[in-house]
Write a protein that holds these residues in place. Structure first.
Motif, PDB file in Angstrom:
ATOM      1  N   VAL A  49     -64.076 -23.253  48.479  1.00 49.78           N
ATOM      2  CA  VAL A  49     -63.233 -23.752  49.570  1.00 49.78           C
ATOM      3  C   VAL A  49     -64.074 -23.810  50.843  1.00 49.78           C
ATOM      4  N   PRO A  50     -63.714 -24.667  51.802  1.00 41.15           N
ATOM      5  CA  PRO A  50     -64.565 -24.837  52.996  1.00 41.15           C
ATOM      6  C   PRO A  50     -64.786 -23.577  53.818  1.00 41.15           C
ATOM      7  N   LEU A  51     -63.702 -22.840  54.139  1.00 41.23           N
ATOM      8  CA  LEU A  51     -63.852 -21.693  55.039  1.00 41.23           C
ATOM      9  C   LEU A  51     -62.656 -20.757  54.922  1.00 41.23           C
ATOM     10  N   ARG A  52     -62.902 -19.554  54.429  1.00 42.65           N
ATOM     11  CA  ARG A  52     -61.840 -18.560  54.347  1.00 42.65           C
ATOM     12  C   ARG A  52     -61.816 -17.720  55.616  1.00 42.65           C
ATOM     13  N   PHE A  53     -60.786 -16.896  55.758  1.00 48.15           N
ATOM     14  CA  PHE A  53     -60.726 -15.988  56.899  1.00 48.15           C
ATOM     15  C   PHE A  53     -61.852 -14.966  56.791  1.00 48.15           C
ATOM     16  N   PRO A  54     -62.490 -14.630  57.908  1.00 46.02           N
ATOM     17  CA  PRO A  54     -63.622 -13.695  57.854  1.00 46.02           C
ATOM     18  C   PRO A  54     -63.164 -12.259  57.682  1.00 46.02           C
ATOM     19  N   ASN A  55     -64.032 -11.463  57.094  1.00 43.00           N
ATOM     20  CA  ASN A  55     -63.824 -10.026  57.036  1.00 43.00           C
ATOM     21  C   ASN A  55     -64.436  -9.431  58.299  1.00 43.00           C
ATOM     22  N   LEU A  56     -63.619  -9.113  59.275  1.00 40.58           N
ATOM     23  CA  LEU A  56     -64.113  -8.699  60.588  1.00 40.58           C
ATOM     24  C   LEU A  56     -64.887  -7.391  60.538  1.00 40.58           C
ATOM     25  N   THR A  57     -64.623  -6.563  59.534  1.00 40.84           N
ATOM     26  CA  THR A  57     -65.338  -5.287  59.426  1.00 40.84           C
ATOM     27  C   THR A  57     -66.688  -5.444  58.732  1.00 40.84           C
ATOM     28  N   ASP A  58     -66.870  -6.559  58.029  1.00 37.87           N
ATOM     29  CA  ASP A  58     -68.127  -6.790  57.309  1.00 37.87           C
ATOM     30  C   ASP A  58     -68.381  -8.295  57.231  1.00 37.87           C
ATOM     31  N   LEU A  59     -68.809  -8.865  58.352  1.00 43.84           N
ATOM     32  CA  LEU A  59     -68.995 -10.311  58.439  1.00 43.84           C
ATOM     33  C   LEU A  59     -70.235 -10.721  57.649  1.00 43.84           C
ATOM     34  N   SER A  60     -70.062 -11.538  56.619  1.00 39.77           N
ATOM     35  CA  SER A  60     -71.167 -11.908  55.741  1.00 39.77           C
ATOM     36  C   SER A  60     -71.912 -13.129  56.265  1.00 39.77           C
ATOM     37  N   PHE A  61     -73.149 -13.259  55.838  1.00 35.40           N
ATOM     38  CA  PHE A  61     -73.961 -14.412  56.213  1.00 35.40           C
ATOM     39  C   PHE A  61     -73.363 -15.695  55.650  1.00 35.40           C
ATOM     40  N   TRP A  63     -70.263 -16.452  55.213  1.00 37.22           N
ATOM     41  CA  TRP A  63     -69.157 -16.936  56.044  1.00 37.22           C
ATOM     42  C   TRP A  63     -69.703 -17.609  57.286  1.00 37.22           C
ATOM     43  N   ILE A  64     -70.724 -17.028  57.919  1.00 35.84           N
ATOM     44  CA  ILE A  64     -71.344 -17.630  59.110  1.00 35.84           C
ATOM     45  C   ILE A  64     -71.926 -18.998  58.771  1.00 35.84           C
ATOM     46  N   TYR A  65     -72.545 -19.092  57.598  1.00 39.44           N
ATOM     47  CA  TYR A  65     -73.120 -20.376  57.152  1.00 39.44           C
ATOM     48  C   TYR A  65     -72.017 -21.422  56.981  1.00 39.44           C
ATOM     49  N   ASN A  66     -70.931 -21.049  56.318  1.00 37.81           N
ATOM     50  CA  ASN A  66     -69.828 -21.989  56.099  1.00 37.81           C
ATOM     51  C   ASN A  66     -69.177 -22.403  57.424  1.00 37.81           C
ATOM     52  N   PHE A  67     -69.034 -21.431  58.334  1.00 37.95           N
ATOM     53  CA  PHE A  67     -68.478 -21.730  59.654  1.00 37.95           C
ATOM     54  C   PHE A  67     -69.392 -22.701  60.405  1.00 37.95           C
ATOM     55  N   GLY A  68     -70.699 -22.450  60.351  1.00 35.49           N
ATOM     56  CA  GLY A  68     -71.650 -23.332  61.028  1.00 35.49           C
ATOM     57  C   GLY A  68     -71.645 -24.738  60.462  1.00 35.49           C
ATOM     58  N   ASN A  69     -71.410 -24.865  59.148  1.00 35.63           N
ATOM     59  CA  ASN A  69     -71.362 -26.185  58.520  1.00 35.63           C
ATOM     60  C   ASN A  69     -70.226 -27.039  59.074  1.00 35.63           C
ATOM     61  N   ILE A  70     -69.173 -26.392  59.557  1.00 37.72           N
ATOM     62  CA  ILE A  70     -68.054 -27.115  60.171  1.00 37.72           C
ATOM     63  C   ILE A  70     -68.272 -27.261  61.678  1.00 37.72           C
ATOM     64  N   ALA A  71     -68.542 -26.117  62.339  1.00 35.61           N
ATOM     65  CA  ALA A  71     -68.628 -26.103  63.804  1.00 35.61           C
ATOM     66  C   ALA A  71     -69.757 -26.970  64.343  1.00 35.61           C
ATOM     67  N   ALA A  72     -70.872 -27.050  63.633  1.00 37.89           N
ATOM     68  CA  ALA A  72     -72.031 -27.803  64.127  1.00 37.89           C
ATOM     69  C   ALA A  72     -71.748 -29.290  64.268  1.00 37.89           C
ATOM     70  N   PHE A  73     -70.724 -29.787  63.562  1.00 33.46           N
ATOM     71  CA  PHE A  73     -70.453 -31.222  63.599  1.00 33.46           C
ATOM     72  C   PHE A  73     -69.220 -31.574  64.430  1.00 33.46           C
ATOM     73  N   ILE A  74     -68.594 -30.562  65.026  1.00 32.93           N
ATOM     74  CA  ILE A  74     -67.464 -30.826  65.923  1.00 32.93           C
ATOM     75  C   ILE A  74     -67.885 -31.676  67.126  1.00 32.93           C
ATOM     76  N   MET A 161     -58.812 -22.493  57.500  1.00 31.70           N
ATOM     77  CA  MET A 161     -58.976 -21.211  56.813  1.00 31.70           C
ATOM     78  C   MET A 161     -57.724 -20.833  56.034  1.00 31.70           C
ATOM     79  N   GLY A 162     -56.544 -21.110  56.614  1.00 32.69           N
ATOM     80  CA  GLY A 162     -55.298 -20.808  55.918  1.00 32.69           C
ATOM     81  C   GLY A 162     -55.144 -21.623  54.644  1.00 32.69           C
ATOM     82  N   ILE A 163     -55.416 -22.923  54.734  1.00 35.69           N
ATOM     83  CA  ILE A 163     -55.320 -23.795  53.549  1.00 35.69           C
ATOM     84  C   ILE A 163     -56.347 -23.379  52.501  1.00 35.69           C
ATOM     85  N   SER A 164     -57.552 -23.004  52.957  1.00 39.97           N
ATOM     86  CA  SER A 164     -58.596 -22.562  52.024  1.00 39.97           C
ATOM     87  C   SER A 164     -58.150 -21.315  51.258  1.00 39.97           C
TER      88      SER A 164
END
Length: 303
Positions: A49-61, A63-74, A161-164
């Motif tokens: 799925v494109p982007l799930r909700f992040p685990n705020l206590t253990d933010l994984s690389f 998730w950051i990569y998937n977020f960047g894949n969306i945010a970089a093209f906004i 993130m919700g739909i994902s």
């Protein structure tokens, strides 16, 4: 729009485009590690799925990569309609065509792979940007309209993130239980560890395998080969990463029926990744590990 402002936007768009092209073709030592040894890589089936909700206590690389894949093209969804008034359908069609060309060039030049997941994520980013443009930039730009645009971006990202999450849960319910890959008939090669599984650390995160562990040490090369007897509609699951503080040249290759499905080196993936890959018909899976690479909880399920 004033002439001066338009010039600033044109220059900003060109510079930002060059930055994105740098990350697509040159960053992460792509040129140094470009090789045609394993052929072209085209991943045409969505794997996650494109982007799930992040685990705020253990933010994984990942998730950051998937977020960047969306945010970089906004920004493209805002800048291009500002400079060239266009309708949504025309903009998105041209954007998707451009991303398809860039992803294909990545694969053909061996500077990356064609990944349909990237196409989906990049397009979602452009769509979010276009919505922000419609709300805050299509008319007179004020602080109020800018705040509306920012809130639009946040709301749409949360919506994605919700739909994902919903899609991910639905897919999990539709799949059969995951079986360890070691339950299949093994043709040749080493045996994975399946009992008293040791823990290790990747990207500062302690990893505790549950199903199995495939590993190699130093310059040793290990190969594992399994037969699936032409199973159809199979989902393959695996986690891989390169342990911290390791300097040796490491590499992981997963091939399905002789075709390389995954090739990763330490420079490209210094983190642990959870991946599921849809396979239509599978006869044989070959896993090759070189250096200090870990592959764990490798399993499969039938749709």
């Amino acid at each position: 729009m004033g002439v001066k402002l338009r010039k600033i936007l044109v220059i900003g768009t060109i510079l930002y485009t060059l930055l994105i092209l740098y990350f697509l073709f040159l960053a992460f030592n792509r040129v140094e590690h470009a090789t045609s040894q394993y052929g072209y890589t085209f991943m045409m089936i969505p794997e996650s799925v494109p982007l799930r909700f992040p685990n705020l206590t253990d933010l994984s690389f990942s998730w950051i990569y998937n977020f960047g894949n969306i945010a970089a093209f906004i920004p493209f969804g805002v800048l291009f309609p500002l400079l060239y008034r266009t309708h949504f359908k025309k903009f998105i069609c041209l954007f998707i065509l451009t991303i398809f060309v860039l992803e294909t060039l990545q694969a053909l030049t061996f500077l990356g792979s064609f990944d349909v997941d990237d196409v989906i994520s990049n397009t979602l980013g452009a769509m979010i940007g276009f919505c922000a443009y419609k709300i805050g930039f299509i008319s007179k730009i004020t602080w109020k309209s800018l705040i509306k645009s920012a809130l639009t971006v946040v709301v749409l990202l949360i919506g994605i993130m919700g739909i994902s999450e919903i899609i991910d849960v639905t897919l999990e319910k539709s799949e059969r239980p995951i079986q360890g890959l070691q339950t299949l008939k093994q043709l040749t090669g080493s045996m994975p560890i399946t009992h008293d599984l040791p823990s290790f650390t990747i990207a500062g995160e302690k990893i505790i395998p549950k199903l199995n562990l495939y590993s190699s040490e130093g310059k040793e090369i290990k190969e594992y080969k399994y037969t699936l007897d032409d199973k159809k509609e199979v989902l393959l699951y695996y986690n891989f990463g390169f342990p911290d503080h390791v300097d040796s040249n490491s590499e992981l290759i997963i091939a399905v029926d002789g075709n390389v499905m995954l090739q990763s080196t330490e420079q490209y993936s210094p983190q642990a990744e959870l991946i599921n890959t849809a396979l239509v018909t599978v006869s044989e899976i070959t896993i090759t590990l070189k250096g200090n690479v870990k592959l764990w909880d490798v399993g499969f399920s039938e749709m």
